[in-house]
Scaffold this motif. Structure first.
Motif, PDB file in Angstrom:
ATOM      1  N   LYS A  91     -16.628   0.923 -10.970  1.00 44.05           N
ATOM      2  CA  LYS A  91     -15.326   0.435 -11.138  1.00 44.05           C
ATOM      3  C   LYS A  91     -14.680   1.713 -12.065  1.00 44.05           C
ATOM      4  CE  LYS A  91     -14.872  -4.200 -10.323  1.00 44.05           C
ATOM      5  NZ  LYS A  91     -14.102  -5.198 -10.433  1.00 44.05           N
ATOM      6  N   ASN A  92     -14.017   2.753 -11.377  1.00 45.90           N
ATOM      7  CA  ASN A  92     -13.373   3.738 -12.171  1.00 45.90           C
ATOM      8  C   ASN A  92     -12.138   3.580 -12.416  1.00 45.90           C
ATOM      9  OD1 ASN A  92     -15.777   5.335 -11.626  1.00 45.90           O
ATOM     10  ND2 ASN A  92     -15.137   5.000  -9.575  1.00 45.90           N
ATOM     11  N   VAL A  93     -11.392   4.305 -13.510  1.00 48.60           N
ATOM     12  CA  VAL A  93     -10.125   4.474 -13.729  1.00 48.60           C
ATOM     13  C   VAL A  93      -9.875   6.121 -13.467  1.00 48.60           C
ATOM     14  CG1 VAL A  93      -8.057   4.385 -15.470  1.00 48.60           C
ATOM     15  CG2 VAL A  93      -9.915   2.542 -15.552  1.00 48.60           C
ATOM     16  N   ASP A  94      -8.621   6.251 -12.781  1.00 46.99           N
ATOM     17  CA  ASP A  94      -8.174   7.385 -12.746  1.00 46.99           C
ATOM     18  C   ASP A  94      -6.532   7.367 -12.956  1.00 46.99           C
ATOM     19  OD1 ASP A  94      -6.932   9.920 -11.750  1.00 46.99           O
ATOM     20  OD2 ASP A  94      -6.848   9.183  -9.630  1.00 46.99           O
ATOM     21  N   PHE A  95      -6.143   7.732 -14.330  1.00 43.54           N
ATOM     22  CA  PHE A  95      -4.790   8.033 -14.795  1.00 43.54           C
ATOM     23  C   PHE A  95      -4.352   9.361 -14.664  1.00 43.54           C
ATOM     24  CE2 PHE A  95      -1.577   9.159 -17.739  1.00 43.54           C
ATOM     25  CZ  PHE A  95      -0.798   8.129 -17.388  1.00 43.54           C
ATOM     26  N   GLY A 144     -10.725   5.328  -3.148  1.00 40.49           N
ATOM     27  CA  GLY A 144      -9.260   4.887  -3.382  1.00 40.49           C
ATOM     28  C   GLY A 144      -9.100   3.481  -4.095  1.00 40.49           C
ATOM     29  N   GLY A 145      -7.950   3.134  -4.327  1.00 41.17           N
ATOM     30  CA  GLY A 145      -7.853   1.775  -4.979  1.00 41.17           C
ATOM     31  C   GLY A 145      -6.414   1.578  -5.158  1.00 41.17           C
ATOM     32  N   PRO A 146      -6.241   0.313  -5.593  1.00 39.79           N
ATOM     33  CA  PRO A 146      -4.834  -0.076  -6.208  1.00 39.79           C
ATOM     34  C   PRO A 146      -4.290   0.564  -7.355  1.00 39.79           C
ATOM     35  CG  PRO A 146      -5.969  -2.019  -6.084  1.00 39.79           C
ATOM     36  CD  PRO A 146      -7.169  -0.841  -6.029  1.00 39.79           C
ATOM     37  N   ASP A 147      -3.180   0.678  -7.560  1.00 36.07           N
ATOM     38  CA  ASP A 147      -2.638   1.430  -9.035  1.00 36.07           C
ATOM     39  C   ASP A 147      -1.658   0.406  -9.527  1.00 36.07           C
ATOM     40  OD1 ASP A 147      -0.316   2.161  -7.637  1.00 36.07           O
ATOM     41  OD2 ASP A 147      -1.131   4.158  -7.080  1.00 36.07           O
ATOM     42  N   SER A 148      -1.291   1.154 -10.595  1.00 39.54           N
ATOM     43  CA  SER A 148      -0.084   0.244 -11.388  1.00 39.54           C
ATOM     44  C   SER A 148       0.693   1.521 -12.163  1.00 39.54           C
ATOM     45  CB  SER A 148      -0.703  -0.530 -12.211  1.00 39.54           C
ATOM     46  OG  SER A 148       0.310  -1.187 -13.079  1.00 39.54           O
ATOM     47  N   GLU A 149       2.011   1.431 -11.692  1.00 39.77           N
ATOM     48  CA  GLU A 149       2.844   2.456 -12.141  1.00 39.77           C
ATOM     49  C   GLU A 149       3.771   2.358 -13.233  1.00 39.77           C
ATOM     50  OE1 GLU A 149       3.050   5.638  -8.500  1.00 39.77           O
ATOM     51  OE2 GLU A 149       4.442   4.125  -8.532  1.00 39.77           O
ATOM     52  N   VAL A 195       0.907  -1.310   0.051  1.00 42.36           N
ATOM     53  CA  VAL A 195      -0.312   0.150   0.119  1.00 42.36           C
ATOM     54  C   VAL A 195       0.894   1.379  -0.215  1.00 42.36           C
ATOM     55  CG1 VAL A 195      -2.077  -0.798   1.192  1.00 42.36           C
ATOM     56  CG2 VAL A 195      -0.250  -0.133   2.591  1.00 42.36           C
ATOM     57  N   ASP A 196       2.059   1.336   0.417  1.00 44.26           N
ATOM     58  CA  ASP A 196       2.885   2.412   0.420  1.00 44.26           C
ATOM     59  C   ASP A 196       3.242   2.740  -0.849  1.00 44.26           C
ATOM     60  OD1 ASP A 196       4.382   0.111   0.554  1.00 44.26           O
ATOM     61  OD2 ASP A 196       6.158   1.072   1.260  1.00 44.26           O
ATOM     62  N   LYS A 197       3.243   1.865  -1.690  1.00 48.51           N
ATOM     63  CA  LYS A 197       3.689   2.491  -3.162  1.00 48.51           C
ATOM     64  C   LYS A 197       2.450   2.209  -4.093  1.00 48.51           C
ATOM     65  CE  LYS A 197       7.906   3.151  -2.156  1.00 48.51           C
ATOM     66  NZ  LYS A 197       8.352   4.712  -1.729  1.00 48.51           N
ATOM     67  N   ASN A 198       1.685   1.221  -4.017  1.00 52.35           N
ATOM     68  CA  ASN A 198       0.634   0.967  -5.016  1.00 52.35           C
ATOM     69  C   ASN A 198      -0.612   1.084  -4.500  1.00 52.35           C
ATOM     70  OD1 ASN A 198       3.342  -0.228  -6.412  1.00 52.35           O
ATOM     71  ND2 ASN A 198       1.766  -0.165  -7.970  1.00 52.35           N
ATOM     72  N   TRP A 199      -1.002   2.015  -3.854  1.00 53.67           N
ATOM     73  CA  TRP A 199      -2.304   2.266  -3.609  1.00 53.67           C
ATOM     74  C   TRP A 199      -2.610   4.081  -3.647  1.00 53.67           C
ATOM     75  CZ3 TRP A 199      -6.695  -0.349  -1.943  1.00 53.67           C
ATOM     76  CH2 TRP A 199      -7.879   0.468  -1.291  1.00 53.67           C
ATOM     77  N   TRP A 200      -3.684   4.348  -3.963  1.00 53.75           N
ATOM     78  CA  TRP A 200      -3.743   5.642  -4.406  1.00 53.75           C
ATOM     79  C   TRP A 200      -5.032   6.165  -3.677  1.00 53.75           C
ATOM     80  CZ3 TRP A 200      -5.928  10.329  -5.743  1.00 53.75           C
ATOM     81  CH2 TRP A 200      -5.033  11.478  -5.935  1.00 53.75           C
ATOM     82  N   SER A 201      -5.111   7.217  -2.683  1.00 53.99           N
ATOM     83  CA  SER A 201      -6.213   8.075  -2.243  1.00 53.99           C
ATOM     84  C   SER A 201      -5.740   9.452  -2.082  1.00 53.99           C
ATOM     85  CB  SER A 201      -6.751   7.302  -1.162  1.00 53.99           C
ATOM     86  OG  SER A 201      -6.031   7.716  -0.161  1.00 53.99           O
ATOM     87  N   PHE A 228      -6.923   2.211  -9.866  1.00 53.50           N
ATOM     88  CA  PHE A 228      -8.290   1.539 -10.156  1.00 53.50           C
ATOM     89  C   PHE A 228      -8.886   1.687  -8.951  1.00 53.50           C
ATOM     90  CE2 PHE A 228      -4.877  -0.917 -12.666  1.00 53.50           C
ATOM     91  CZ  PHE A 228      -5.342  -0.274 -13.792  1.00 53.50           C
ATOM     92  N   MET A 229      -9.836   2.921  -9.039  1.00 51.85           N
ATOM     93  CA  MET A 229     -10.472   3.445  -8.264  1.00 51.85           C
ATOM     94  C   MET A 229     -11.865   2.804  -7.891  1.00 51.85           C
ATOM     95  SD  MET A 229     -10.450   6.310  -6.382  1.00 51.85           S
ATOM     96  CE  MET A 229      -9.106   7.481  -6.743  1.00 51.85           C
ATOM     97  N   GLU A 230     -11.870   1.776  -7.121  1.00 52.10           N
ATOM     98  CA  GLU A 230     -13.112   1.047  -7.117  1.00 52.10           C
ATOM     99  C   GLU A 230     -13.409   0.709  -5.579  1.00 52.10           C
ATOM    100  OE1 GLU A 230     -12.577  -3.263  -8.115  1.00 52.10           O
ATOM    101  OE2 GLU A 230     -10.332  -2.876  -8.206  1.00 52.10           O
ATOM    102  N   TYR A 231     -12.819   1.260  -4.511  1.00 54.17           N
ATOM    103  CA  TYR A 231     -13.117   1.216  -3.436  1.00 54.17           C
ATOM    104  C   TYR A 231     -13.624   2.417  -2.640  1.00 54.17           C
ATOM    105  CZ  TYR A 231     -11.151  -3.472  -3.897  1.00 54.17           C
ATOM    106  OH  TYR A 231     -10.860  -4.713  -4.408  1.00 54.17           O
ATOM    107  N   GLN A 232     -14.413   2.447  -1.595  1.00 56.27           N
ATOM    108  CA  GLN A 232     -14.771   3.575  -0.671  1.00 56.27           C
ATOM    109  C   GLN A 232     -14.380   3.049   0.673  1.00 56.27           C
ATOM    110  OE1 GLN A 232     -18.686   4.881  -0.914  1.00 56.27           O
ATOM    111  NE2 GLN A 232     -18.068   7.078  -0.345  1.00 56.27           N
ATOM    112  N   LYS A 233     -13.756   3.860   1.409  1.00 56.99           N
ATOM    113  CA  LYS A 233     -13.521   3.605   2.927  1.00 56.99           C
ATOM    114  C   LYS A 233     -14.752   3.727   3.734  1.00 56.99           C
ATOM    115  CE  LYS A 233     -10.313   3.277   6.400  1.00 56.99           C
ATOM    116  NZ  LYS A 233      -9.449   4.112   6.750  1.00 56.99           N
ATOM    117  N   THR A 234     -14.839   2.702   4.637  1.00 61.36           N
ATOM    118  CA  THR A 234     -16.077   2.535   5.613  1.00 61.36           C
ATOM    119  C   THR A 234     -15.491   2.586   7.006  1.00 61.36           C
ATOM    120  OG1 THR A 234     -16.030   0.279   5.698  1.00 61.36           O
ATOM    121  CG2 THR A 234     -17.526   1.101   3.890  1.00 61.36           C
TER     122      THR A 234
END
Ligand code: SER
Length: 620
Positions: free
Chosen positions: A235-239, A180-185, A160-166, A219-225
């Motif tokens: 399921k969204n993409v945020d590039f 937020g969601g996982p990402d691929s750089e 999560v420190d490198k491949n999670w974005w929010s 890959f913006m597909e989660y919301q914090k609860t």
């Protein structure tokens, strides 16, 4: 290939794939109290990730001016800047990994002609119940294999420190409701030698500077609860991809300040300081970055001050000036400032033509701040000289000052510890840090209540506040006339702030009238709804509001007190709604939720504009 050509090619690449271009949003966000600057392309789009529909549809593309205050201290190396332009493409519940990753790869290798052998990718390795991103791994594997490249050394997994974005960073730091969601750089190998200071083995996220991150698909597909995460409605993409870094890769430069974008600005600074970049690269990078950022922040209407955006601007100008001074003391900064600002404007005017007409204002704002800073330094010097009359006598080592006095120079005179030291005063850095920590603890306590709505600006209170601004806007026009129009707003969960064109102080009677109208509309519990319509129609029915988003002819318009627009017998477009405004939303469904409205303060903010602070609902 110049920066502006990369922008053109990127936008057209995604337009060909069904994307609509959206505007470059203001650098100072509207209606978002939680952040001082727009720091990524997705920021103005948060509501659409949470499920609102966008007037232009589900595929969007743009280039966004961004500023990251948190990176001020990073500036000075080969790749970090506080101001940058971000290329962005988004899928709002439309395409996902299978389209996004191959498209970006195609853009890099076919359009920008980057050597795929120099590209590396990172993938999310999993976190609690959120699994490792095996799908992205399969897609990347195939993309490399198809070009005859062994994917084994190309794909790296991180947590999560490198491949999670929010917007808030790590999952545990995200407030409830935040997406937020996982990402691929994707990284570009600059080919520089690894420096063992940063670890035994080099890898894409190594800090040695060999690898340059040039794009991030989130890959913006989660919301914090409350207790974890739930899937977002879509399921969204945020590039996002940093233009300056893509340019460095295209020009095969291992230093972004040596690219065709920055090198003319670097030359202007070399000329003005009479020094060479080679000898002063760190200082010159800081000067370039801070000047570029200051130019854009001043253009956005901010003046240096001791709070919020103004404070950040003050820091940038003063720090740039310190770095100029560290190379050469320049008595008269007028020519130097003009030369540097001119070089910046000529580099950015293709994408930001309004810089040109703001030239004089930008130069005078920066010069004024430099003069203030000089004045501060003189005052600080005389404060110390009065307390330590013997201080001029350097030979006796009497330049030592007490920690309390050093702290006064910081807290009252606004000088940073580095600046205090550069004046030649000596104090214990450790003691200073201790004092600073204590000071910050106290101010943090004070600030806690400030943004009680949390990072997500979609708390019930801020939505209520947002609807209230629409009612207030119309009520102000009812009372003061139609020359009133909104010039800005800022809503926190505790109050609304609304700026509008008007050149007189409102009388108590006018204020009461506005309050009365808004409260009447609240009591009537009017329905609120939106319609997406052609811009022409919105204008015909008299929609008002800050309208800086050009949706290729389509706009989203909010109505309070419908019914919705309808043509009357005369054939004229018509609406019976009380308020009709261009707006992205969200809003409450009925005005009754606002409960009550009260204006608490008004201010003159110059340029024939006034500012009103008001409270709504539960906070009264
Ligand atoms: N939001 C992501 C970023 O800022 C991608 O656009 O890196």
């Amino acid at each position: 290939m110049k920066a502006s050509e990369i922008i053109k090619k990127y936008i057209s690449f995604f337009e060909k794939r069904g994307h609509k271009r959206i505007v470059n949003s203001p650098l100072i966000p509207q209606n978002d109290p939680t952040t001082l600057f727009t720091s990524s392309g997705m920021q103005p789009l948060v509501q659409y990730f949470l499920g609102e529909s966008h007037p232009l549809g589900k595929r969007l593309v743009n280039v966004q001016n961004c500023f990251r205050a948190a990176d001020i201290d990073e500036a000075g190396d080969n790749r970090h800047t506080t101001f940058f332009r971000m290329l962005g493409n988004w899928s709002l519940g439309d395409y996902f990994k299978r389209e996004q990753l191959p498209w970006f790869f195609e853009f890099l290798t076919d359009v920008l002609k980057l050597d795929p052998k120099r590209l590396y990718v990172s993938i999310f390795s999993g976190y609690n119940s959120i699994p490792r991103d095996n799908e992205s791994a399969r897609i990347w594997k195939k993309l490399f294999e198809d070009l005859g490249i062994d994917p084994k050394d190309k794909i790296f997994y991180y947590g999560v420190d490198k491949n999670w974005w929010s917007r808030a960073g790590l999952p545990q730091d995200m407030p409830k409701g935040e997406p937020g969601g996982p990402d691929s750089e994707v990284f570009y190998d600059l080919g520089t030698a690894h420096n063992k200071k940063f670890g035994n083995k080099c890898h894409p996220n190594c800090q040695c500077g060999r690898f340059l991150e040039i794009g991030n698909s989130v890959f913006m597909e989660y919301q914090k609860t409350e207790d974890g995460f739930k899937p977002l409605p879509n399921k969204n993409v945020d590039f996002g991809g940093g233009l300056e870094r893509l340019l460095a890769a295209v020009e095969n430069q291992n230093d972004i300040f040596q690219t065709s974008l920055y090198s003319p600005i670097v030359s202007a600074i070399e000329k003005t300081t009479g020094s060479s970049y080679k000898e002063n690269s760190r200082a010159i990078r800081i000067i370039v970055d801070h000047f570029v950022a200051a130019v854009f922040i001043v253009k956005s209407g901010v003046s240096p001050s001791n709070k919020e955006q103004g404070y950040v601007l003050r820091r940038l100008v003063r720090r740039a000036f310190d770095n100029i001074n560290s190379i050469r003391e320049i008595e008269n900064m007028v020519v130097s400032t003009k030369t540097v600002v001119e070089s910046i404007i000529s580099q950015y005017k293709t994408t930001d033509p309004d810089l040109v007409q703001n030239f004089e204002r930008i130069v005078s704002t920066i010069l004024e701040e430099i003069n203030k800073y000089r004045f501060t330094i003189n005052k600080a010097r005389s404060f110390i000289q009065k307390k330590y009359p013997q201080i001029g006598d350097e030979l006796k080592g009497v330049k030592k000052i007490s920690i309390d006095d050093a702290f006064i120079l910081y807290s009252t005179h606004g000088l940073s510890p580095t600046q205090i030291k550069s004046l030649g005063y000596v104090f214990s850095v450790r003691e200073f840090a201790k004092k600073m920590e204590e000071h910050q603890r106290v101010s943090r306590k004070g600030a806690q209540g400030k943004f009680a709505g949390g990072l997500v600006d979609h708390s019930d209170q801020t939505i209520i506040g947002h609807t209230a601004t629409h009612l207030m806007h119309q009520a102000l026009r009812d009372v003061l006339g139609n020359k009133v129009f909104q010039t800005g707003s800022n809503i926190t969960s505790e109050r609304i702030r609304f700026d509008f064109s008007y050149d007189k102080k409102l009388t108590n009677e006018e204020i009461s009238k506005v309050e009365k109208i808004v409260n009447e509309k609240i009591e009537k519990n009017l329905p609120v709804h939106f319609e997406i319509m052609p811009l022409k129609k919105a204008k015909e029915i008299g929609a008002i509001g800050l309208f800086n988003e050009k949706y290729e002819g389509k706009v989203k318009v909010y109505f309070i007190g419908g019914p919705s627009t309808h043509s009357v017998r005369s054939g004229q477009p018509h609406t019976q709604a009380y308020s009709v405004e261009f707006c992205g939303g969200p809003h409450v469904d009925f005005t009754g939720k606002l409960k009550r409205f009260k204006i608490i303060r008004q201010e003159n903010i110059g340029h024939s504009q006034r500012r009103i602070y008001a409270k709504v609902g539960a906070f009264l």
